[in-house]
Design a protein around this motif. Sequence first.
Motif, PDB file in Angstrom:
ATOM      1  N   ILE B  14       0.753  -1.242  -0.200  1.00 13.49           N
ATOM      2  CA  ILE B  14      -0.225  -0.117  -0.042  1.00 13.49           C
ATOM      3  C   ILE B  14       1.060   1.136  -0.015  1.00 13.49           C
ATOM      4  O   ILE B  14       1.568   1.433   1.049  1.00 13.49           O
ATOM      5  CB  ILE B  14      -0.813   0.135   1.194  1.00 13.49           C
ATOM      6  CG1 ILE B  14      -1.768  -1.289   1.107  1.00 13.49           C
ATOM      7  CG2 ILE B  14      -2.005   1.342   1.171  1.00 13.49           C
ATOM      8  CD1 ILE B  14      -2.710  -1.705   2.678  1.00 13.49           C
ATOM      9  N   GLY B  15       0.896   1.783  -1.259  1.00 15.38           N
ATOM     10  CA  GLY B  15       1.668   3.177  -1.076  1.00 15.38           C
ATOM     11  C   GLY B  15       2.798   3.134  -2.302  1.00 15.38           C
ATOM     12  O   GLY B  15       3.645   2.185  -2.104  1.00 15.38           O
ATOM     13  N   ILE B  37      -0.587  -0.567  -4.646  1.00 16.86           N
ATOM     14  CA  ILE B  37      -1.746  -0.054  -4.585  1.00 16.86           C
ATOM     15  C   ILE B  37      -1.316   1.562  -4.276  1.00 16.86           C
ATOM     16  O   ILE B  37      -1.007   1.734  -3.208  1.00 16.86           O
ATOM     17  CB  ILE B  37      -3.050  -0.544  -4.040  1.00 16.86           C
ATOM     18  CG1 ILE B  37      -3.319  -1.966  -4.610  1.00 16.86           C
ATOM     19  CG2 ILE B  37      -4.066   0.496  -4.008  1.00 16.86           C
ATOM     20  CD1 ILE B  37      -4.029  -2.491  -3.550  1.00 16.86           C
ATOM     21  N   ASP B  40      -2.933   8.098  -5.179  1.00 14.61           N
ATOM     22  CA  ASP B  40      -2.788   9.132  -6.470  1.00 14.61           C
ATOM     23  C   ASP B  40      -2.225   8.666  -7.777  1.00 14.61           C
ATOM     24  O   ASP B  40      -2.511   7.992  -8.649  1.00 14.61           O
ATOM     25  CB  ASP B  40      -2.280  10.487  -5.800  1.00 14.61           C
ATOM     26  CG  ASP B  40      -3.105  10.801  -4.661  1.00 14.61           C
ATOM     27  OD1 ASP B  40      -4.306  11.197  -5.036  1.00 14.61           O
ATOM     28  OD2 ASP B  40      -2.717  11.281  -3.390  1.00 14.61           O
ATOM     29  N   ALA B  46       5.897  12.476  -0.844  1.00 10.02           N
ATOM     30  CA  ALA B  46       6.909  13.037  -0.140  1.00 10.02           C
ATOM     31  C   ALA B  46       8.197  12.501  -1.338  1.00 10.02           C
ATOM     32  O   ALA B  46       9.054  13.233  -1.433  1.00 10.02           O
ATOM     33  CB  ALA B  46       7.162  12.478   0.887  1.00 10.02           C
ATOM     34  N   VAL B  49       8.960  14.942  -4.243  1.00 11.42           N
ATOM     35  CA  VAL B  49       8.995  16.205  -4.112  1.00 11.42           C
ATOM     36  C   VAL B  49      10.120  16.774  -3.025  1.00 11.42           C
ATOM     37  O   VAL B  49      10.140  17.743  -2.805  1.00 11.42           O
ATOM     38  CB  VAL B  49       7.715  16.974  -3.822  1.00 11.42           C
ATOM     39  CG1 VAL B  49       6.672  16.775  -4.804  1.00 11.42           C
ATOM     40  CG2 VAL B  49       6.980  16.566  -2.661  1.00 11.42           C
ATOM     41  N   GLU B 175      -5.775   4.315  -7.283  1.00  9.29           N
ATOM     42  CA  GLU B 175      -6.721   3.364  -6.441  1.00  9.29           C
ATOM     43  C   GLU B 175      -6.446   3.745  -4.906  1.00  9.29           C
ATOM     44  O   GLU B 175      -5.322   3.324  -4.591  1.00  9.29           O
ATOM     45  CB  GLU B 175      -6.493   1.696  -6.872  1.00  9.29           C
ATOM     46  CG  GLU B 175      -7.880   1.443  -7.363  1.00  9.29           C
ATOM     47  CD  GLU B 175      -7.552  -0.367  -7.955  1.00  9.29           C
ATOM     48  OE1 GLU B 175      -6.852  -0.489  -8.843  1.00  9.29           O
ATOM     49  OE2 GLU B 175      -8.056  -1.120  -7.155  1.00  9.29           O
ATOM     50  N   ALA B 205       2.348   3.467   3.338  1.00 11.20           N
ATOM     51  CA  ALA B 205       1.497   4.655   2.904  1.00 11.20           C
ATOM     52  C   ALA B 205       1.886   6.069   3.220  1.00 11.20           C
ATOM     53  O   ALA B 205       1.053   7.071   3.623  1.00 11.20           O
ATOM     54  CB  ALA B 205      -0.054   4.292   3.282  1.00 11.20           C
ATOM     55  N   GLY B 206       3.043   6.412   3.604  1.00 12.34           N
ATOM     56  CA  GLY B 206       3.649   7.505   4.029  1.00 12.34           C
ATOM     57  C   GLY B 206       2.706   7.985   5.135  1.00 12.34           C
ATOM     58  O   GLY B 206       2.538   7.751   6.238  1.00 12.34           O
ATOM     59  N   GLY B 309       6.048  19.073   0.878  1.00 13.73           N
ATOM     60  CA  GLY B 309       5.520  17.928   0.780  1.00 13.73           C
ATOM     61  C   GLY B 309       4.792  17.339   1.846  1.00 13.73           C
ATOM     62  O   GLY B 309       5.099  17.787   2.770  1.00 13.73           O
ATOM     63  N   GLY B 340      13.427  10.121   4.730  1.00 12.53           N
ATOM     64  CA  GLY B 340      13.410   8.638   4.132  1.00 12.53           C
ATOM     65  C   GLY B 340      13.733   8.396   2.976  1.00 12.53           C
ATOM     66  O   GLY B 340      13.788   7.335   2.575  1.00 12.53           O
TER      67      GLY B 340
END
Lengths: 486, 385
Positions: B14-15, B37, B40, B46, B49, B175, B205-206, B309, B340
Amino acid sequence: MKTIAAIEAFADRYDLAIVGAGPAGLAAASLAVAHGVDVVVLDENASPGGQIYRAVTSTPMTRREILGEDYWRGVELVQEFSGSASSYAPSTTVWNVARGLDGDSLGRDFEIGVSLRGKARLLRAKEVILATGAQERPFPIPGWTLPGVMTAGAAQIALKSSGLVPDGHLVLAGTGPLLYLVAAQLIEAGASIRALLDTTPRANWMSALTATPGFLASPYLAKGLALLRMVHRRLDVVGGITALRAEGQKRLNRVAFERAGRRTELDCDLLLLHQGIVPSINLSNAIGCAHDWDDVQLAFRPQVDAWFASTVQGVAIAGDSAGIAGGESAAARGRIAALGAAFRLERIGAGQRDRDAAPLRAELALLARGRRFLDVFHRPAKAFRVPSDDATLVCRCEEVSAKTIRETVMLGACGPNQMKAFTRCGMGPCQGRLCGLTVTEMITDARAVSPAEVGYYRLRPPVKPVTLAEIAALPQTADAEKAVAR
Amino acid sequence: MSGAGAATADVIIIGGGIHGCSSALHCRLRGLDVVLIEKDHVGRHASGVNAGGVRQLARDIAEIPLSVHSMDIWHRIEELVDDDCGFTNEGQVLVAETQAELALLKKRMRDLRAKGFTHEELIDAAELHRLVPAVAESCPGGVVSRRDGAAIPFRATQAFRRKAEALGAVIRDGERVMEIRREGTSWAVFTDRAKYVAPKVINAAGAWADRIAAMLGEPVPLEVIAPMLMITGRMPAFIKPVVILRGRKLSFKQFDNGTVLIGGGHRGVPLRDENITVLDWAKLAVSARTVADVFPIMRTAHILRAWAGIEARMPDEIPVFGASGTSEGVYHQFGFSAHGFQLGPGAGSVMSELVATGHTNMPIHALRIERFRENAVARSSEDME
Ligand SMILES: Cc1cc2nc3c(=O)[nH]c(=O)nc-3n(C[C@H](O)[C@H](O)[C@H](O)COP(=O)(O)OP(=O)(O)OC[C@H]3O[C@@H](n4cnc5c(N)ncnc54)[C@H](O)[C@@H]3O)c2cc1C
């Protein structure tokens, strides 16, 4: 009118900030102030009038026939504004407009970054009207970056504000009413013009006439015809141009063009290019307003409602920056936007707003007649919007060629923002003004999708470059001091 | 969609930031079937950018092993992803502006050496001025990490994505994961469009990773932050390495084309539900003043763009990395607290080992998610005493 000549002279906050002192901005300001709104008009130029009425109160070109009667109509707008109680900040660059912060959360007011004589400041306003007008459509032909090639609009600015008539032999090339207007103004001013190369696609005649039979009754027809006749009488006008190339070693020596499959060269010292104007959307884009693709005008324009309010609450957009429709329409649209703002600021009720807007809307409807003909007729040819020659530079600032753009689409850059990340195009000082539409249309062409789907650069502030020293000198706030301490 | 119609995989990620993409690539290299998934598009947040700083310098001891491993990968990045990611290796320099700051750096150096880390090197005023001639005469020294450098964030993230896809990973842009449910020994991941089923899930997922953790009944104290950056027009070349001033929250990097990136930790305001950040110009002004002070030649530079970001920050500023404390088969990889990007390649490699084998020799114990619960328990029992 209160002229603001130094950064310290701004108030901290205003009810309404208007960006741009062209017909839309001036008309909006005069009307809003009349309803008791506290207004500041911010404009980059040294005097009011915007692009169309540039320097109308100060131009050295005082022989009325050179700049034409339409130009002098601006005097009235400027006089009304000068007599108003609006604040006016000339020579002021607006480099950012965004919702401001209240402590650590988003406030209701807008924060406006301005800079004047090398000093910057952050102002606050409850409402904003963007009246930033139009810019010329990019015209990427081989050699368009050579010294000696400039836009017709730039030549017109020099003529209006400093009375500068270009030396040497000139060639004008392109399409659009402004090209003919500049040609006429330069003829009157005594410039030596070798030819006007008209790139209007031949097929446009038919599509325009079938699209808009109403044109015959429009106010633009008589004016347009008079202009055309005058230019045709005094100039060598060559129509049906299908390719253009500016040539020369260190600077422009000649222009080569193709017509009916034949190539011709013309020696010249200055080539003025122009293929119409498009809304200037850098600010509305950076603010986050939604934009639509206009398939007739071949440009993005902000979505606005009946009061020219954008999709961002508190931001209205009037005049050509909301869609190209000309100076008279800009003034009417500015007034309607001002009524909308005065209503939101609770200076007038809905009844008065609607009553006062009615005659303005009638005027707009009248001005809109025949406008579509101009749009369809002057739709520039694809050959001049999507350069086929590989070496043609698309992004002048970062020197990115048409070839690189096409190859990068193949690599998977499916939109302008990815293109930016891959090639740096649009990342130079012009903030994409000179390549944005070209890049969108080139990607559109290569991917065979619609420009609406491809979209435009997501622009980041400052929308106009500002120096580090100016930012450094922004007045300090207590919050920011704390931020450093923590 | 019924269970039978759901797409299945060995692992669902996820992410689509650098972490998700790196884990996707490394999982594929181990032969696992991968679905990634992204709500956006890959690199939108992050990872696309950020400042592109690839640094081991000045890291928390707890994440140094992961960072050193990552650095090894950065130095052969083109072999891994078929793109050099714009990686350059000019070193990163931490400048001490005062003797007091230098003393702190010396103390840290002793700690690092005692633990066997050699990537940071103490330098005196002479070496500092050789590396960074533009820095003020009065600075008494600093620390250099010579293998450090910088890369181009969006390009790097895309390169990981492309290579993962080329090796067969399925990447779903646009999604959003809405719900995660246990189904037998597998996890069913429901997006706004479809259902996916796999025995393993990676939460990368940040700044939204706390929401994924919450879906699994595992709340974490994640703070959403919006670090800001500014970039200038071209300036004459005057500085090679990335320069960091700790005391004054400044990081500074000049690219080959002359443009200068100014960062260092001042924050705007993130609105994560709207994918928006709001810049705080008053704080950017503080950065600008520091730059004008330290590098006077920069005063006339034009600021061309400023942005922020959306990033996840943990209270102790080190990531959450490793197995979930509540949900078998779920792994966390988030909370990188504004540093990161450099960790992406290495974290993905270690994560793939964890997912494929269930363990790793990389010391990651200090990064486990349970630390927050343990702390909370410890605190509340203190309260009772
Ligand atoms: C301005 C700035 C400068 C920085 N500078 C540096 C630097 O110089 N060096 C450095 O090492 N680090 C730097 N960082 C930090 C670094 O960028 C991040 O730590 C790193 O990119 C995190 O990667 P990620 O993959 O975890 O997160 P992200 O890149 O944010 O990716 C997470 C993704 O998950 C997606 N997602 C979230 N929820 C869902 C859901 N429900 N369904 C589907 N998808 C979802 C998001 O859309 C997002 O794309 C900086 C950060 C910022 C903001």
